[in-house]
Design a protein around this motif. Structure first.
Motif, PDB file in Angstrom:
ATOM      1  N   TRP A  21       0.820  -1.212   0.000  1.00 43.04           N
ATOM      2  CA  TRP A  21       0.000   0.000   0.000  1.00 43.04           C
ATOM      3  C   TRP A  21       0.850   1.256   0.000  1.00 43.04           C
ATOM      4  N   GLU A  22       0.197   2.357  -0.320  1.00 41.90           N
ATOM      5  CA  GLU A  22       0.779   3.679  -0.136  1.00 41.90           C
ATOM      6  C   GLU A  22      -0.335   4.628   0.264  1.00 41.90           C
ATOM      7  N   SER A  23       0.024   5.681   0.992  1.00 39.48           N
ATOM      8  CA  SER A  23      -0.975   6.593   1.521  1.00 39.48           C
ATOM      9  C   SER A  23      -0.445   8.022   1.472  1.00 39.48           C
ATOM     10  N   THR A  24      -1.260   8.920   0.959  1.00 37.96           N
ATOM     11  CA  THR A  24      -0.938  10.342   0.986  1.00 37.96           C
ATOM     12  C   THR A  24      -1.809  10.978   2.046  1.00 37.96           C
ATOM     13  N   ARG A  25      -1.172  11.510   3.069  1.00 37.37           N
ATOM     14  CA  ARG A  25      -1.862  12.040   4.241  1.00 37.37           C
ATOM     15  C   ARG A  25      -2.121  13.538   4.036  1.00 37.37           C
ATOM     16  N   LEU A  26      -3.354  13.864   3.691  1.00 35.10           N
ATOM     17  CA  LEU A  26      -3.712  15.242   3.361  1.00 35.10           C
ATOM     18  C   LEU A  26      -4.013  16.101   4.582  1.00 35.10           C
ATOM     19  N   LEU A  27      -4.481  15.481   5.646  1.00 38.20           N
ATOM     20  CA  LEU A  27      -4.831  16.197   6.869  1.00 38.20           C
ATOM     21  C   LEU A  27      -4.281  15.390   8.033  1.00 38.20           C
ATOM     22  N   LEU A  28      -3.523  16.027   8.924  1.00 41.21           N
ATOM     23  CA  LEU A  28      -2.841  15.324   9.999  1.00 41.21           C
ATOM     24  C   LEU A  28      -3.064  15.996  11.351  1.00 41.21           C
ATOM     25  N   LYS A  29      -2.540  15.371  12.381  1.00 40.85           N
ATOM     26  CA  LYS A  29      -2.730  15.860  13.746  1.00 40.85           C
ATOM     27  C   LYS A  29      -2.345  17.333  13.896  1.00 40.85           C
ATOM     28  N   ASN A  30      -1.221  17.716  13.300  1.00 44.68           N
ATOM     29  CA  ASN A  30      -0.766  19.095  13.463  1.00 44.68           C
ATOM     30  C   ASN A  30      -1.656  20.113  12.746  1.00 44.68           C
ATOM     31  N   ASP A  31      -2.671  19.659  12.023  1.00 44.67           N
ATOM     32  CA  ASP A  31      -3.664  20.553  11.418  1.00 44.67           C
ATOM     33  C   ASP A  31      -4.776  20.912  12.406  1.00 44.67           C
ATOM     34  N   ASN A  32      -4.796  20.222  13.559  1.00 41.93           N
ATOM     35  CA  ASN A  32      -5.715  20.530  14.660  1.00 41.93           C
ATOM     36  C   ASN A  32      -7.201  20.440  14.295  1.00 41.93           C
ATOM     37  N   MET A  33      -7.557  19.411  13.537  1.00 35.00           N
ATOM     38  CA  MET A  33      -8.961  19.196  13.174  1.00 35.00           C
ATOM     39  C   MET A  33      -9.601  18.048  13.965  1.00 35.00           C
ATOM     40  N   GLY A  34      -8.794  17.278  14.716  1.00 32.58           N
ATOM     41  CA  GLY A  34      -9.339  16.183  15.511  1.00 32.58           C
ATOM     42  C   GLY A  34      -9.428  14.861  14.781  1.00 32.58           C
ATOM     43  N   PHE A  35      -9.062  14.829  13.502  1.00 31.11           N
ATOM     44  CA  PHE A  35      -9.041  13.605  12.698  1.00 31.11           C
ATOM     45  C   PHE A  35      -8.008  13.795  11.604  1.00 31.11           C
ATOM     46  N   SER A  36      -7.615  12.697  10.954  1.00 32.69           N
ATOM     47  CA  SER A  36      -6.741  12.810   9.788  1.00 32.69           C
ATOM     48  C   SER A  36      -7.464  12.217   8.580  1.00 32.69           C
ATOM     49  N   PHE A  37      -7.065  12.682   7.394  1.00 29.95           N
ATOM     50  CA  PHE A  37      -7.706  12.276   6.134  1.00 29.95           C
ATOM     51  C   PHE A  37      -6.617  11.906   5.146  1.00 29.95           C
ATOM     52  N   HIS A  38      -6.775  10.720   4.549  1.00 33.10           N
ATOM     53  CA  HIS A  38      -5.745  10.180   3.667  1.00 33.10           C
ATOM     54  C   HIS A  38      -6.383   9.634   2.389  1.00 33.10           C
ATOM     55  N   ILE A  39      -5.626   9.654   1.319  1.00 30.29           N
ATOM     56  CA  ILE A  39      -5.977   8.916   0.111  1.00 30.29           C
ATOM     57  C   ILE A  39      -4.972   7.769   0.038  1.00 30.29           C
ATOM     58  N   THR A  40      -5.493   6.555   0.145  1.00 26.87           N
ATOM     59  CA  THR A  40      -4.651   5.360   0.246  1.00 26.87           C
ATOM     60  C   THR A  40      -4.896   4.452  -0.944  1.00 26.87           C
ATOM     61  N   THR A  41      -3.815   3.940  -1.502  1.00 23.48           N
ATOM     62  CA  THR A  41      -3.885   2.963  -2.588  1.00 23.48           C
ATOM     63  C   THR A  41      -3.470   1.612  -2.031  1.00 23.48           C
ATOM     64  N   ILE A  42      -4.334   0.623  -2.232  1.00 24.55           N
ATOM     65  CA  ILE A  42      -4.019  -0.763  -1.870  1.00 24.55           C
ATOM     66  C   ILE A  42      -3.672  -1.465  -3.179  1.00 24.55           C
ATOM     67  N   TYR A  43      -2.470  -1.965  -3.269  1.00 26.34           N
ATOM     68  CA  TYR A  43      -1.998  -2.551  -4.518  1.00 26.34           C
ATOM     69  C   TYR A  43      -2.713  -3.862  -4.842  1.00 26.34           C
ATOM     70  N   GLU A  44      -2.907  -4.097  -6.118  1.00 24.52           N
ATOM     71  CA  GLU A  44      -3.535  -5.337  -6.583  1.00 24.52           C
ATOM     72  C   GLU A  44      -2.803  -6.542  -6.000  1.00 24.52           C
ATOM     73  N   GLY A  45      -3.575  -7.487  -5.466  1.00 23.57           N
ATOM     74  CA  GLY A  45      -3.016  -8.701  -4.895  1.00 23.57           C
ATOM     75  C   GLY A  45      -2.595  -8.575  -3.433  1.00 23.57           C
ATOM     76  N   ALA A  46      -2.651  -7.368  -2.883  1.00 21.62           N
ATOM     77  CA  ALA A  46      -2.246  -7.178  -1.483  1.00 21.62           C
ATOM     78  C   ALA A  46      -3.241  -7.844  -0.533  1.00 21.62           C
ATOM     79  N   GLU A  47      -2.719  -8.387   0.550  1.00 22.85           N
ATOM     80  CA  GLU A  47      -3.527  -8.919   1.645  1.00 22.85           C
ATOM     81  C   GLU A  47      -2.914  -8.357   2.928  1.00 22.85           C
ATOM     82  N   LEU A  48      -3.638  -7.415   3.546  1.00 26.41           N
ATOM     83  CA  LEU A  48      -3.132  -6.706   4.713  1.00 26.41           C
ATOM     84  C   LEU A  48      -3.862  -7.174   5.961  1.00 26.41           C
ATOM     85  N   HIS A  49      -3.119  -7.661   6.946  1.00 30.40           N
ATOM     86  CA  HIS A  49      -3.672  -8.081   8.236  1.00 30.40           C
ATOM     87  C   HIS A  49      -3.546  -6.886   9.180  1.00 30.40           C
ATOM     88  N   LEU A  50      -4.692  -6.306   9.527  1.00 32.79           N
ATOM     89  CA  LEU A  50      -4.709  -5.030  10.238  1.00 32.79           C
ATOM     90  C   LEU A  50      -5.508  -5.120  11.528  1.00 32.79           C
TER      91      LEU A  50
END
Length: 133
Positions: A21-50
């Motif tokens: 995977w890869e993730s672009t973090r558009l909104l983070l803790k230091n933005d002081n909004m109380g949440f973060s917002f990301h656009i994340t790409t999960i690569y074809e064939g990936a199996e992520l145990h989370l």
């Protein structure tokens, strides 16, 4: 007001690449909004145990195809554009991508920016921050 552009953010330190995977973090803790917002790409064939033990997450699929399986009950839910899944109980899960998936993700509490999954599939509460951009 905060204004950021995804293409610009992908060129800087807001883009984090890890195995499957890869993730672009558009909104983070230091933005002081109380949440973060990301656009994340999960690569074809990936199996992520989370298992986000320290965060709640909502995930909206914008493109691609896959599934999410909840470990507690073994239920498998198809993921396609227009699907949202919400990990409201710190659910241990497996995310699989049959075709590359582009996801919009919201985390509470917000991420600092440089997090990658630990051995348990979680993000740590304290991590390296991304510089203001």
């Amino acid at each position: 007001m905060i204004v950021r552009n995804l293409k610009d953010a992908e060129k800087g330190d807001r883009r984090v690449v890890s195995e499957g995977w890869e993730s672009t973090r558009l909104l983070l803790k230091n933005d002081n909004m109380g949440f973060s917002f990301h656009i994340t790409t999960i690569y074809e064939g990936a199996e992520l145990h989370l298992h986000y033990q320290n965060h709640l997450e909502s995930v909206y699929c914008m493109s691609g195809e896959g599934e999410v399986e909840t470990i507690a009950d073994g239920k498998v839910y198809p993921i396609e554009p227009g699907t949202i899944y919400i990990l409201d109980k710190n659910d241990k899960h497996i995310l699989r991508a049959r075709r590359e998936m582009k996801m919009a993700c919201v985390f509470n509490p917000p991420l600092h920016g440089k997090e990658v999954h630990n051995a348990d599939g979680a993000y740590e509460l304290e991590a390296e921050a991304v510089a203001d951009a």
